[in-house]
Design a protein around this motif. Structure first.
Motif, PDB file in Angstrom:
ATOM      1  N   ILE A  31       0.873  -1.173   0.000  1.00  0.00           N
ATOM      2  CA  ILE A  31       0.000   0.000   0.000  1.00  0.00           C
ATOM      3  C   ILE A  31       0.906   1.218   0.000  1.00  0.00           C
ATOM      4  O   ILE A  31       1.845   1.294   0.789  1.00  0.00           O
ATOM      5  N   LEU A  41      -3.879   0.199  -3.757  1.00  0.00           N
ATOM      6  CA  LEU A  41      -4.510   1.026  -2.724  1.00  0.00           C
ATOM      7  C   LEU A  41      -3.527   2.112  -2.304  1.00  0.00           C
ATOM      8  O   LEU A  41      -2.365   1.832  -2.050  1.00  0.00           O
ATOM      9  N   THR A  63      -2.989   5.832   0.074  1.00  0.00           N
ATOM     10  CA  THR A  63      -3.539   6.754   1.069  1.00  0.00           C
ATOM     11  C   THR A  63      -3.372   8.193   0.593  1.00  0.00           C
ATOM     12  O   THR A  63      -2.377   8.541  -0.045  1.00  0.00           O
ATOM     13  N   ARG A 107      -7.320   2.147  -5.772  1.00  0.00           N
ATOM     14  CA  ARG A 107      -8.335   2.546  -4.809  1.00  0.00           C
ATOM     15  C   ARG A 107      -7.775   3.597  -3.838  1.00  0.00           C
ATOM     16  O   ARG A 107      -6.602   3.572  -3.487  1.00  0.00           O
ATOM     17  N   LEU A 137      -7.573   5.389  -0.156  1.00  0.00           N
ATOM     18  CA  LEU A 137      -7.789   5.260   1.288  1.00  0.00           C
ATOM     19  C   LEU A 137      -7.474   6.617   1.916  1.00  0.00           C
ATOM     20  O   LEU A 137      -6.319   6.959   2.141  1.00  0.00           O
ATOM     21  N   ASN A 165      -6.760   9.399   4.569  1.00  0.00           N
ATOM     22  CA  ASN A 165      -6.280   9.308   5.943  1.00  0.00           C
ATOM     23  C   ASN A 165      -6.523  10.616   6.685  1.00  0.00           C
ATOM     24  O   ASN A 165      -6.847  11.639   6.085  1.00  0.00           O
ATOM     25  N   THR A 199     -16.416   7.117   0.048  1.00  0.00           N
ATOM     26  CA  THR A 199     -15.892   5.857   0.573  1.00  0.00           C
ATOM     27  C   THR A 199     -16.045   5.875   2.086  1.00  0.00           C
ATOM     28  O   THR A 199     -15.931   6.931   2.716  1.00  0.00           O
ATOM     29  N   TRP A 220     -14.079   3.970   3.839  1.00  0.00           N
ATOM     30  CA  TRP A 220     -12.774   3.562   4.329  1.00  0.00           C
ATOM     31  C   TRP A 220     -12.028   4.784   4.857  1.00  0.00           C
ATOM     32  O   TRP A 220     -12.077   5.850   4.248  1.00  0.00           O
ATOM     33  N   LYS A 245      -8.157   5.665   6.844  1.00  0.00           N
ATOM     34  CA  LYS A 245      -6.973   5.340   7.638  1.00  0.00           C
ATOM     35  C   LYS A 245      -6.932   6.365   8.763  1.00  0.00           C
ATOM     36  O   LYS A 245      -6.763   7.564   8.526  1.00  0.00           O
ATOM     37  N   LYS A 299     -15.134   1.927   7.828  1.00  0.00           N
ATOM     38  CA  LYS A 299     -14.147   0.844   7.865  1.00  0.00           C
ATOM     39  C   LYS A 299     -12.841   1.484   8.316  1.00  0.00           C
ATOM     40  O   LYS A 299     -12.208   2.220   7.549  1.00  0.00           O
ATOM     41  N   PHE A 322      -9.064   1.721   9.321  1.00  0.00           N
ATOM     42  CA  PHE A 322      -7.699   1.193   9.239  1.00  0.00           C
ATOM     43  C   PHE A 322      -6.901   1.985  10.265  1.00  0.00           C
ATOM     44  O   PHE A 322      -6.527   3.132  10.015  1.00  0.00           O
TER      45      PHE A 322
END
Lengths: 280, 280, 280, 280
Positions: free
Chosen positions: D23, D46, D48, D90, D92, D94, D117, D119, D121, D151, D153
């Protein structure tokens, strides 16, 4: 019995009982006074002196070619030896600065004549950049020095094969390095030091690379019989205090090696039993 | 000045001057006699005692529920406290075996009542398998204990953020682990310990994970103010000798930290100057 | 350009371009089929074969004295060589099991005659317990083999002085160990490997001690030109998968060495700038 | 079967199958073109993106307060997202730069709205100097984000207790650091990472501290499911080449973890049997 523990077990090398397992070199000291104070604080009973620095005639006071700076040179040499004598510290002349077996032999002979000792710390280095021992010249020089009746303290790399060979050639002690001279990197390969110790029948002295007290303690825990260091003390910000630090570290490491440490465990273990706890 | 060096600088914690930077736990000792000998050999001035082991009433001699084995239990407790008193060793009750802030608070209150001390080593562990501190419960317990007037010695993981927070909550000392309890793995993350020390305004005591003398010396070199250990001594093959080893290692490490070690260098540096060598 | 990166830079040794920087030994393989699969998965272009195992005459099919077990022996040998030929993998005969320069010379001559190659991986070990190279015999053997026209791939300890001397004696490659053969301990002294690399003008191949993929990547990052391993693959639970692992690790380590890693920093550095943050 | 090995086993996180265990973060990249090339070379699926950098409105093109330099700001953001879309990577988002649970919650909500999303972080750091996670705020934020359907992380320190708690609170993945952000120190405490992995039922992603390929391989060998890094690539001298290096290192490390490495041994073990050697 507790009170006798402060005195660790005896340590003899080349047939001589020494009162300390810390051997201190004299290199790097900025002044003779500072050096004396550090030597005394370290509790050492044996110190190395570079013969190529304190040149021939140094005991008689004639100036040698190396006398241009610091405490080197002939007068410095005679003063240094007086200091060592006054403090009951034995001298171990070394062959620092020698690149060949031939040079080392000549230096050792000069030392024997000038200092009336057949002890010599044998250094045969390969080059000025790494200051690492040259295995082939070292083997050659050890063989010849032993044949000439010297007690050879062989400064070597950490190769277990070479260490064993030096012993078989008659070295009185093998002195593997922890790291290159003056780096203060500690013991780069503890595995090799342990292997050297496990097969040795002569004293193993960890020599070179020591930077701080825990390095010296570790050397002793790995099974070494003694530790030799110089610049870790002489170049420290406070040499006397650092000398004292090493004195304790070597004693502590030796005691720990004898005491039988707990095994390393991957998982936690309570020191207090967990069962039977009162229900509060 | 040299002769005063053996006495290292003073060390005070929670306003009390202590004569040693080695704090010894009592867990894991097979007998009271052996424990006393080890405590004396260590030179410690402060020792931790698990309150859930030496249960309430232990100072009055009534048997507690934990008195089924070894030196635990109430009579053992009263004997232990007599031994500590006789040797002038201060008691630091701990909350070993507590899993929540609530349990720890109750244990601390019992300790304060029974032992007439407001000092408490706060242990709040997450589970019996790792014995690692529970950060959230630890924060909660520290806050409440400080509010109730306790001097909190907080046993913590090596998270620099948590250590600083515990200090800000009023902990008298922060006690980061080197490795999980009883593992003897030494200091797994020296980088974190250095970071904790660099930001702390209360004493930092390296607690847990110590296996041998060099580990303790390293802790002091990283800047810790003291070292706490138990099973490294009590479970060693020769606990008295190991206690003596740690005494020296802590002194040596402290002196080294003060003395200013040489820097680590990638390349060799001769301790004796190479130029000006006599041509042999 | 991105798509060409998978093909790392060229690697030539003794004048021959090789398509992979992973050299795989054949020792320890339980079956010829398994060995072939692992060799192919590793992507290797060069493999070592112990001449004292696949004895003289092995290419002609006559049974040799070592043919008693596993895939060793003469028929095994001829089959093995057929497999290597079929997969376009060059053979590097080694002198494993030789304790003296004399033995190594004889073994090398037999290999040259039987396999029609002047390449030889020179192993002269000191004893069966450590399997460590014998520096003195190694120097002697290298000198003589070079004089007889061999391309000498010298298996050596990690002594930088010895490595340089072997190169000066004419070795085509120097192959320092990371740790003793079969230990899987990785690279015990990265400092020495870096020093060897920094002074070498012939390829440096990390040989022995490799246990897992990250060890091989590290070897390449330290500047080694290639990695040689055997039992790390042949004795792994899934040799084919492990061979594949090493293939990637060596490529990854080589690319990283070329790419110029970020410096190690004592303190954190945000990857995203902190200033100018929107006030939420 | 050999040829299928290049494709490592599947990796799914938060219910989504990802084609790579690497990632990659976007922080520290000097240009969008360079970043795209590095992302593609890494093979990542993926990435961030710091929401506080690519501020609200970034997908609509309005300039945000952070748009003053480099590739940050709103237009940069919209361009970046176009690049990621084009390369099928994708996003992510943060919460880098958040110091409290409250800030992190607001940032996550903005990200959900802007990027569609759930998701996130989760980064909640304690201060700008260490950039270390704040355990207490992290627990609080995880709980609330999970309750709001995110979700999570969770970027965390390497405390095994905290990692387990984050999982129990509903985190989709736990992401312990190897070392502080941007230091390149690698994995300072492998023991803790192994312990976290051994108890986790959600993916463990090694995050922060990675400096070079062997660090990433080691992370996978310790059992991590994936590796996250940013500045190790974006700040390398040749980011594209370094991205490629990490791609191989992660695959190699994962294969090695599956293949079952040889045990570490204290003593040497010949790969070729020593017995039955022909007497030359």
């Amino acid at each position: 019995m507790i009170d006798t523990l402060t005195d660790t077990d005896g340590f003899s090398i080349a047939g001589v009982e020494l009162g300390s397992r810390l051997i201190m070199g004299t290199g790097g000291a900025p002044s003779l006074e500072g050096l004396e104070a550090a030597l005394v604080a370290s509790g050492t009973a044996l110190t190395t002196v570079a013969m190529r620095r304190y040149a021939v005639g140094s005991t008689t006071g004639s100036a040698g070619p190396g006398s241009t700076s610091g405490i080197s040179g002939a007068n410095a040499g005679s003063n240094l030896f007086a200091v060592l004598l006054a403090n009951n510290i034995r001298v171990l002349p070394n062959t620092a600065g020698c690149f060949t077996a031939r040079e080392a032999l000549m230096t050792a002979e000069l030392a024997r004549e000038a200092l009336e000792t057949d002890w010599v710390k044998l250094e045969v280095i390969a080059d000025e950049h790494t200051l690492l021992p040259d295995a082939v010249e070292l083997v050659e020089a050890t063989e010849q020095l032993v044949n000439r009746g010297f007690k050879v303290f062989a400064y070597t790399n950490d190769d277990p094969v070479l260490a064993l060979r030096l012993e078989q050639l008659g070295a009185a002690a093998v002195m593997p390095l922890g790291a290159p001279i003056g780096t203060g990197l500690g013991i780069l390969n503890p595995h090799n030091i342990e292997l050297i110790v496990s097969r040795a029948n002569v004293p193993v002295v960890l020599d070179a690379g020591i930077g701080t007290a825990s390095d010296a303690a570790l050397a002793m825990e790995l099974g070494c019989d003694a530790v030799l260091l110089a610049s870790a003390v002489t170049r420290a910000q406070d040499p006397v205090r650092m000398a004292e630090a090493f004195k304790h570290a070597v004693i502590g490491g030796r005691l720990a090696a004898q005491a039988g440490r707990i095994p390393k465990r991957a998982h936690a273990l309570a020191s207090s039993a967990m069962e039977g706890r009162p229900d509060l």
